[in-house]
Write a protein that holds these residues in place. Structure first.
Motif: not given
Length: 114
Positions: A17-18, A59-63, A94-101
């Motif tokens: 969610k976040g 399948k991966l349960h990732q946004p 589960l990790e920092d969001i790669p904003k620059k990427k």
């Protein structure tokens, strides 16, 4: 009463969610980006044309951010899978969001629109 995009984001569990709320705010920070509800998901339009959407990989349960014209973008982190036109950028919630990427890839997507 919540509108459909708000309801979509509210029904997700943390930490997904976040993550997707952050991605939503990042997208809405760009000029000429508007949020719509299309195909049962939050879709983002750039200057009135479909640009990208937010979803969670089944399948991966990732946004991820799905880029409408992703097939025209070359970047090692974009996945095509079985999609003809779109590519996706998986985000590990589960990790920092790669904003620059993310910004780099979005800028590549804006460039192909010109």
């Amino acid at each position: 009463m919540l509108n459909p995009p708000d309801h979509y984001f509210e029904q997700k569990d943390e930490p997904i969610k976040g993550c997707i709320q952050y991605l939503r705010s990042l997208l809405m920070g760009y000029d000429d980006i508007t949020e719509h509800w299309k195909y049962g998901m939050p879709f983002y339009y750039h200057k009135g044309k479909m640009f990208c959407y937010l979803w969670v990989h089944k399948k991966l349960h990732q946004p991820y951010i799905g880029l409408v014209d992703g097939h025209q973008i070359e970047h090692e982190d974009l996945l095509q899978e079985k999609r003809a036109r779109m590519k996706i950028l998986l985000i590990n919630h589960l990790e920092d969001i790669p904003k620059k990427k993310i910004e780099l890839i979005l800028n590549l997507a804006f460039e192909i629109r010109k």
